[in-house]
Design a protein around this motif. Structure first.
Motif, PDB file in Angstrom:
ATOM      1  N   VAL A 106       0.841  -1.194   0.000  1.00 22.41           N
ATOM      2  CA  VAL A 106       0.000   0.000   0.000  1.00 22.41           C
ATOM      3  C   VAL A 106       0.879   1.248   0.000  1.00 22.41           C
ATOM      4  N   VAL A 107       0.672   2.115  -0.990  1.00 23.44           N
ATOM      5  CA  VAL A 107       1.400   3.386  -1.030  1.00 23.44           C
ATOM      6  C   VAL A 107       0.441   4.472  -0.565  1.00 23.44           C
ATOM      7  N   LEU A 108       0.881   5.181   0.446  1.00 21.16           N
ATOM      8  CA  LEU A 108      -0.012   6.117   1.121  1.00 21.16           C
ATOM      9  C   LEU A 108       0.321   7.548   0.728  1.00 21.16           C
ATOM     10  N   ARG A 110      11.084  10.685  -8.803  1.00 19.79           N
ATOM     11  CA  ARG A 110       9.648  10.853  -8.779  1.00 19.79           C
ATOM     12  C   ARG A 110       8.906   9.616  -8.303  1.00 19.79           C
ATOM     13  N   SER A 111       9.408   8.462  -8.660  1.00 15.15           N
ATOM     14  CA  SER A 111       8.678   7.264  -8.252  1.00 15.15           C
ATOM     15  C   SER A 111       9.279   6.707  -6.970  1.00 15.15           C
ATOM     16  N   THR A 167      10.323   5.694  -3.245  1.00 14.02           N
ATOM     17  CA  THR A 167       9.469   5.337  -2.108  1.00 14.02           C
ATOM     18  C   THR A 167      10.282   5.227  -0.837  1.00 14.02           C
ATOM     19  N   ARG A 182       6.829  13.469   1.827  1.00 14.29           N
ATOM     20  CA  ARG A 182       6.189  14.273   0.776  1.00 14.29           C
ATOM     21  C   ARG A 182       7.057  15.473   0.424  1.00 14.29           C
ATOM     22  N   SER A 210       7.100   8.750  -1.984  1.00 13.32           N
ATOM     23  CA  SER A 210       5.840   8.132  -1.582  1.00 13.32           C
ATOM     24  C   SER A 210       6.095   7.166  -0.438  1.00 13.32           C
ATOM     25  N   VAL A 211       5.125   7.051   0.456  1.00 15.66           N
ATOM     26  CA  VAL A 211       5.262   6.165   1.607  1.00 15.66           C
ATOM     27  C   VAL A 211       4.568   4.839   1.314  1.00 15.66           C
ATOM     28  N   VAL A 212       5.300   3.747   1.429  1.00 10.18           N
ATOM     29  CA  VAL A 212       4.716   2.417   1.265  1.00 10.18           C
ATOM     30  C   VAL A 212       4.530   1.823   2.660  1.00 10.18           C
ATOM     31  N   ARG A 262      11.464  -2.791  -5.328  1.00  9.33           N
ATOM     32  CA  ARG A 262      11.064  -1.429  -5.690  1.00  9.33           C
ATOM     33  C   ARG A 262      12.177  -0.432  -5.451  1.00  9.33           C
TER      34      ARG A 262
END
Lengths: 333, 333
Positions: free
Chosen positions: A88-90, B54-55, B57, B82, B87-89, B110
């Motif tokens: 899950v990416v939040l 950008r991608s 995590t 952020r 992005s937060v997984v 990832r």
């Protein structure tokens, strides 16, 4: 439709199409539009790589990540995602009702399996970009009317408002106030309409002084509660739009020396764990947030597999949970 | 060290090394070990691709995702991530103190920038796998002693236990109970040691009957509270290991007709939002969970950039927040 056919039709190179597919920013806006239009029209869907199963993600976006409310939803999404081997990416959209475009870029770049939006929606252009890549999204607890083609999972808000108000009427209350969420938010409007219908069915007038709007947070419950309790003819009961707003009403009552439930009955909405622990324990409308999140995630995964679910719009049932914050009104002097 | 040099040294093909780097499962265990050992020894660090920013995590793992506690931590990690465009997984280890190996596979696949572990730790082998790929991890609120080489952010647990107990002693309490977290968890032990020290400094004995262990959840507070209140010589005050356990003590007190604070003073730990709303509002030790999460994320990002932070182990301060659940004990009959 293959990448090379799209490139040919758009009059660009294959790497340019590839950049658009991967959500990269370094493509001229009109070129990107032309390519996305072609993708949309011809339904290109990227094959997921062999390692895709393991690194696959599902995106979860919140309007705000700031209360116990959010954890109920996160738990539901995480539970279903984990069972399917997805991470899950939040993200939080910082209080805005639509995520930033950068979020869409990131979802495309990581080739996410699906997206779940909570209490928010996508701009039409953002929807198109996800659709072009075959990434479905489902809205949980939609704030507006998401349109019949947008999959969503909500709850029976009107019935919740009706049940809460009916309970207060049955206890003997006649001056019943409501503090809703933001005016434009449909789920809140539905609850207030349920409130009006219950009053109407009992032959009670809806006094506009007793209808307030807030933002579902504690502070707006406190402000609304203060204003209501200071009226010349204050209500004997308040139906709050959320448990957090109900906490604000508790605070206003404490400040003004108003006892709950002896002087004021309070009903909340959501049934967060806190509702059981406050003093007195809160009568509230249970909204099954975790189940709603689970249902939305299952729906998104079905859509991602190309198996449209039987229903694209679900509302789960709400229940009134009666605790100790409601009682008959004190006899008037 | 390049992939091809590693392949040569390990006597395998380049794609095999690549599979290990990407966390793929289809490599024989001994081959994988050999390659990881070489990577560890020679410090290979994969360059992040141009789109990596950008991608990118950051992984966040919880022991359990089941309370308002978790949202405080999530918010801190999300805020810092952020701001850095990450992005937060999110993952939950299902109550276990270490995540499953599948989680490490996914993090490698990832190419996550860093990992944050909450109230859990990695097995040595899992640490090695992340280290081999240059993916740093930081532990928030460590349950054990993570070792001097493991970056961690905690809070001043001993001081918190001391302050809570001293407050109760200053109010005049002499029979003060404590309900801790699990016996093996160091943060809980430190709080109980602070409790003992406060008693000792005041010349009060620590009665073993008054020291209970639980699991930080409401139910264990309720069970501990019931047992304590049913003692022939019950305590006049309870220091609970978490706000949720304090909610359980409230429940036990309600059941048994014991009034808070008149008959029993209660102190919690954490200062979750709920502490302000319960009746009576809870005196508690504030643990800055969101700040701890922010600090851990900043530390992890510095490590990921190869800029080791000045301190690898931080404890943020705790404060006693006095509300209305504590007062002087009733005079004994």
């Amino acid at each position: 439709m293959t990448i090379s056919k799209i490139a040919k039709a758009a009059g660009v190179s294959v790497p340019t199409v590839s950049k658009v597919l991967n959500g990269r920013a370094d493509v001229a806006a009109d070129t990107r539009s032309r390519i996305e239009e072609l993708i949309r029209r011809h339904g290109y869907r990227r094959r997921r790589g062999p390692g895709g199963g393991r690194s696959a993600t599902i995106d979860l976006v919140f309007h705000e990540l700031d209360s116990a409310w959010a954890i109920e939803v996160i738990r539901g999404v995480e539970r279903v995602a984990r069972a399917e081997g997805l991470s899950v990416v939040l993200a939080e959209s910082g209080g805005r009702q639509t995520p930033q475009d950068g979020w869409v870029d990131a979802v495309l770049a990581r080739q996410s399996t699906a997206a779940i939006l909570v209490f928010s929606d996508l701009a039409p252009r953002q929807r198109d970009r996800l659709a072009a890549r075959g990434i479905p999204f489902v809205v949980v607890d939609p704030t507006g009317d998401p349109g019949t083609d947008i999959p969503s999972v909500g709850s029976a808000n009107w019935n919740g408002g009706l049940a809460a108000t009916r309970h207060l009427i049955e206890l003997g209350h006649r001056r019943i106030a409501v503090i809703g969420g933001p005016r434009h938010v449909l789920c809140s409007r539905a609850r207030i309409d349920g409130y009006r219908s219950a009053l109407d069915a009992a032959g009670l007038p809806a006094d506009p002084d007793l209808i307030r709007f807030g933002d579902f947070h504690v502070e707006s419950g406190r402000d609304g509660g203060r204003a209501l309790l200071r009226l010349a003819d204050p209500p004997t009961a308040v139906f709050a739009g959320s448990d957090l707003q109900a906490m604000g009403v508790y605070e206003a009552a404490r400040e003004l020396g108003v006892r709950i439930p002896e002087d004021l009955s309070v009903v909340g909405y959501d049934d967060l764990p806190v509702a059981r622990w406050v003093g007195p324990p809160l009568t509230t409308v249970r909204q099954p947030l975790t189940e709603m999140a689970e249902e939305a995630t299952r729906m998104a995964l079905l859509l991602a597999r190309g198996e449209p679910p039987a229903n694209l719009r679900l509302d789960l049932a709400t229940d009134l949970v009666v605790r100790q914050s409601t009682t008959a009104p004190a006899p008037r002097p």
